[in-house]
Design a protein around this motif. Structure first.
Motif, PDB file in Angstrom:
ATOM      1  N   ASN A 191       0.838  -1.195   0.000  1.00 48.92           N
ATOM      2  CA  ASN A 191       0.000   0.000   0.000  1.00 48.92           C
ATOM      3  C   ASN A 191       0.873   1.245   0.000  1.00 48.92           C
ATOM      4  O   ASN A 191       1.798   1.367   0.799  1.00 48.92           O
ATOM      5  N   THR A 192       0.568   2.172  -0.893  1.00 50.02           N
ATOM      6  CA  THR A 192       1.332   3.421  -0.958  1.00 50.02           C
ATOM      7  C   THR A 192       0.924   4.348   0.187  1.00 50.02           C
ATOM      8  O   THR A 192      -0.206   4.255   0.694  1.00 50.02           O
ATOM      9  N   PRO A 193       1.816   5.261   0.615  1.00 49.97           N
ATOM     10  CA  PRO A 193       1.479   6.161   1.739  1.00 49.97           C
ATOM     11  C   PRO A 193       0.374   7.140   1.356  1.00 49.97           C
ATOM     12  O   PRO A 193       0.250   7.547   0.202  1.00 49.97           O
ATOM     13  N   LYS A 194      -0.435   7.531   2.349  1.00 55.27           N
ATOM     14  CA  LYS A 194      -1.552   8.450   2.114  1.00 55.27           C
ATOM     15  C   LYS A 194      -1.131   9.899   2.283  1.00 55.27           C
ATOM     16  O   LYS A 194      -1.779  10.799   1.760  1.00 55.27           O
ATOM     17  N   TYR A 195      -0.064  10.148   3.039  1.00 55.16           N
ATOM     18  CA  TYR A 195       0.329  11.531   3.315  1.00 55.16           C
ATOM     19  C   TYR A 195       1.806  11.576   3.685  1.00 55.16           C
ATOM     20  O   TYR A 195       2.396  10.569   4.070  1.00 55.16           O
ATOM     21  N   GLY A 196       2.373  12.758   3.522  1.00 53.04           N
ATOM     22  CA  GLY A 196       3.770  12.982   3.880  1.00 53.04           C
ATOM     23  C   GLY A 196       3.866  14.048   4.958  1.00 53.04           C
ATOM     24  O   GLY A 196       3.456  13.864   6.090  1.00 53.04           O
ATOM     25  N   LEU A 197       4.403  15.220   4.551  1.00 54.33           N
ATOM     26  CA  LEU A 197       4.577  16.309   5.512  1.00 54.33           C
ATOM     27  C   LEU A 197       3.245  16.906   5.973  1.00 54.33           C
ATOM     28  O   LEU A 197       3.170  17.465   7.076  1.00 54.33           O
ATOM     29  N   ILE A 198       2.189  16.801   5.156  1.00 58.60           N
ATOM     30  CA  ILE A 198       0.905  17.382   5.552  1.00 58.60           C
ATOM     31  C   ILE A 198       0.255  16.606   6.687  1.00 58.60           C
ATOM     32  O   ILE A 198      -0.780  17.037   7.213  1.00 58.60           O
ATOM     33  N   TYR A 199       0.860  15.479   7.087  1.00 61.92           N
ATOM     34  CA  TYR A 199       0.331  14.744   8.236  1.00 61.92           C
ATOM     35  C   TYR A 199       0.385  15.588   9.509  1.00 61.92           C
ATOM     36  O   TYR A 199      -0.442  15.413  10.419  1.00 61.92           O
ATOM     37  N   HIS A 200       1.353  16.509   9.590  1.00 60.24           N
ATOM     38  CA  HIS A 200       1.495  17.360  10.783  1.00 60.24           C
ATOM     39  C   HIS A 200       0.429  18.443  10.852  1.00 60.24           C
ATOM     40  O   HIS A 200       0.368  19.181  11.839  1.00 60.24           O
ATOM     41  N   SER A 201      -0.398  18.558   9.818  1.00 57.96           N
ATOM     42  CA  SER A 201      -1.489  19.522   9.865  1.00 57.96           C
ATOM     43  C   SER A 201      -2.557  19.064  10.861  1.00 57.96           C
ATOM     44  O   SER A 201      -2.815  17.853  10.991  1.00 57.96           O
ATOM     45  N   PRO A 202      -3.203  19.980  11.573  1.00 54.65           N
ATOM     46  CA  PRO A 202      -4.237  19.569  12.544  1.00 54.65           C
ATOM     47  C   PRO A 202      -5.449  18.923  11.890  1.00 54.65           C
ATOM     48  O   PRO A 202      -6.171  18.168  12.552  1.00 54.65           O
ATOM     49  N   PHE A 203      -5.677  19.177  10.610  1.00 56.51           N
ATOM     50  CA  PHE A 203      -6.837  18.583   9.937  1.00 56.51           C
ATOM     51  C   PHE A 203      -6.723  17.066   9.859  1.00 56.51           C
ATOM     52  O   PHE A 203      -7.726  16.355  10.016  1.00 56.51           O
ATOM     53  N   ILE A 204      -5.517  16.545   9.613  1.00 60.31           N
ATOM     54  CA  ILE A 204      -5.333  15.095   9.504  1.00 60.31           C
ATOM     55  C   ILE A 204      -5.572  14.436  10.857  1.00 60.31           C
ATOM     56  O   ILE A 204      -6.192  13.373  10.951  1.00 60.31           O
ATOM     57  N   GLY A 205      -5.091  15.078  11.932  1.00 61.73           N
ATOM     58  CA  GLY A 205      -5.281  14.524  13.271  1.00 61.73           C
ATOM     59  C   GLY A 205      -6.736  14.520  13.706  1.00 61.73           C
ATOM     60  O   GLY A 205      -7.168  13.637  14.460  1.00 61.73           O
ATOM     61  N   ARG A 206      -7.512  15.487  13.274  1.00 59.98           N
ATOM     62  CA  ARG A 206      -8.909  15.582  13.664  1.00 59.98           C
ATOM     63  C   ARG A 206      -9.806  14.615  12.905  1.00 59.98           C
ATOM     64  O   ARG A 206     -10.918  14.313  13.347  1.00 59.98           O
TER      65      ARG A 206
END
Length: 504
Positions: free
Chosen positions: A347-362
């Motif tokens: 499986n390819t990754p879904k995100y890179g540096l934008i993972y640190h955005s609060p939107f991904i965590g929420r």
């Protein structure tokens, strides 16, 4: 099929024709061995045409066009004039060898001239470059070197100026230093804890923050000297009087060993260095925020200053980031995981540096991939607006952030979000209204200034008229006085004449 070679030099464009290729058979080793000998190489490659640069500016424009991979008008006319003409509906019986595949594809799209760029062509062009000054008879010794040096300086100067104007290089350096300082401060603070814990081990459990621990250890110095007098100073640092009292009580009953004054001095010096690094890191972060608000305000408003700066740094520049499609931006920073997944067919990754955005965590676990794709799309739009817009504004970034919030609500509650077209129209309308308001304000201020000027001019005219009337009055008075004096003198003369006649 004959082969022509296009050589871009600092002096101009050169077109060469390669003969006897059937005998060589496009053998790179044979060409490589004949390159050093001009007598052998001159039999194979001969000069067909040469187009010199008109000026240093023209040479800079031509080399910029070649480096960016597009064909200039001068190059097109040069090729159409000197290459064999091809009849319509027939295939050309020649090909053009170029050094860069990009310029070759551009030439083929514009003129339908078949181009090739391979190792054999590169070896032939290497020989042309080595003996170019001998092919062009009008060149004097040293002219080519001077032209190369001047063009290199102007080309490098133009690139440096471009970087300075964009200013994104400062963001790249700042975010790199911030990340390095975070690692260094963390490791240094752990070393301070270990060092000072030999003297005051109970302080580690009371003060958890590394920065506060370094400040408290610097303030306490020797635990045996702790007293009630230190409570106000400790309260000022920790922000809690109860913790300050706890530190003082723990210092009185501490189980740590005593340290010599020299050991304590070195520990305090190291703690001060950690404090200085932490303070500098705060200043550098403020500088980074200010720079991001100038360079990429919409990207910073959408995803945050730190994540936006990391995206710019990883892409190399804001222009490179703007050129990236959203699919590339989504996995920017996860290249190793991507290639590992492609190699193992996982499986390819879904995100890179934008993972640190609060939107991904929420987002919920099942919605992390879709929200990452949607966020990457909005980041791509924001970066392009920041890169190519004439004026800087955060209006687009704020509206794009609202769209991501609406998408999160859609995944959670099923509320349909607004369309991107409607949102962008709303932003453009608001900006136009602001511009109209600013124009009206400017016009109103100009009208006020004109009115004030008119009033001032009118006052000046009134003052001048008053001065003129005063001068006229003064003149009339002086004339009247002179007339009265003249009349008096004439009357006296008449009386004298009458008296003299009577005497006679």
């Amino acid at each position: 099929m004959s082969l022509y070679l296009l050589y871009e030099s600092s002096s101009g464009y050169g077109l060469f024709e390669a003969h006897g290729l059937d005998e060589i058979g496009q053998n790179t080793e044979a060409v490589r061995s004949s390159v050093s000998d001009l007598s052998r190489f001159g039999r194979v490659v001969q000069l067909t045409a040469f187009h010199p640069s008109e000026s240093a500016l023209d040479a800079l424009n031509q080399i910029n066009a070649v480096s960016e991979g597009y064909m200039s008008d001068e190059l097109r006319s040069f090729l159409e004039l000197n290459l064999p003409k091809v009849k319509e509906g027939k295939k050309p019986k020649f090909s053009l060898g170029v050094s860069e595949p990009k310029i070759g594809s551009c030439i083929f799209e514009a003129t339908k001239i078949p181009c090739q760029s391979n190792e054999f062509v590169h070896e032939l062009l290497r020989g042309v470059r080595q003996h170019f000054d001998r092919f062009i008879k009008d060149l004097k010794p040293g002219d080519l070197e001077k032209a190369q040096l001047g063009l290199a300086h102007s080309y490098s100067r133009a690139k440096v100026k471009f970087n300075v104007n964009r200013d994104d290089n400062m963001v790249i350096q700042a975010i790199f230093i911030v990340d390095t300082l975070d690692k260094d401060i963390n490791s240094f603070a752990m070393r301070v804890r270990e060092w000072y814990s030999w003297h005051f081990p109970e302080l580690v459990k009371i003060v958890n923050d590394n920065y506060l621990y370094a400040r408290v250890s610097k303030m306490i110095e020797d635990k045996s000297k702790l007293s009630e007098e230190h409570i106000p100073m400790l309260t000022e640092v920790l922000g809690d009087e109860d913790k300050a009292r706890e530190v003082v009580e723990a210092g009185k009953a501490s189980m740590g060993q005593d340290l010599s004054p020299l050991d304590l001095l070195n520990a305090q010096t190291f703690a001060q260095e950690v404090i200085n690094l932490a303070d500098y890191r705060k200043k550098l972060y403020d500088y980074l925020v200010a720079k991001m608000s100038d360079i990429a305000p919409n990207l910073a408003a959408l995803i945050g200053d730190m994540v936006g700066a990391r995206l710019i740094s990883h892409a190399g520049s804001l222009t490179n980031l703007a050129k990236c499609p959203s699919s590339t931006l989504q996995i920017l920073g996860a290249e190793k995981a991507l290639f590992r997944a492609l190699k193992t067919r996982g499986n390819t990754p879904k995100y890179g540096l934008i993972y640190h955005s609060p939107f991904i965590g929420r987002a919920a676990a099942k919605n992390k991939g879709p929200i990452a794709r949607y966020l990457a799309n909005k980041c791509s739009i924001a970066s392009r607006i920041d890169c190519f817009a004439d004026s800087s504004t955060t209006a687009f970034g704020e509206k794009l952030r609202e769209q991501v919030e609406e998408r999160l609500h859609f995944y959670d509650k099923g509320v349909a979000p607004r369309k991107n077209v409607d949102v962008m129209k709303e932003v453009m309308d608001n900006l136009e209204k602001k511009d109209d308001g600013e124009v009206k304000a400017v016009e109103a201020s100009e009208k006020k200034k004109k009115k004030e000027k008119r009033k001032a001019e009118e006052k000046d005219e009134e003052v001048e008229e008053e001065e003129k009337s005063k001068k006229k009055k003064k003149k009339s008075k002086t004339v009247e006085e002179e007339l009265t004096i003249d009349n008096g003198n004439s009357k006296k003369k008449k009386k004298k004449k009458a008296k003299s006649q009577d005497h006679e």
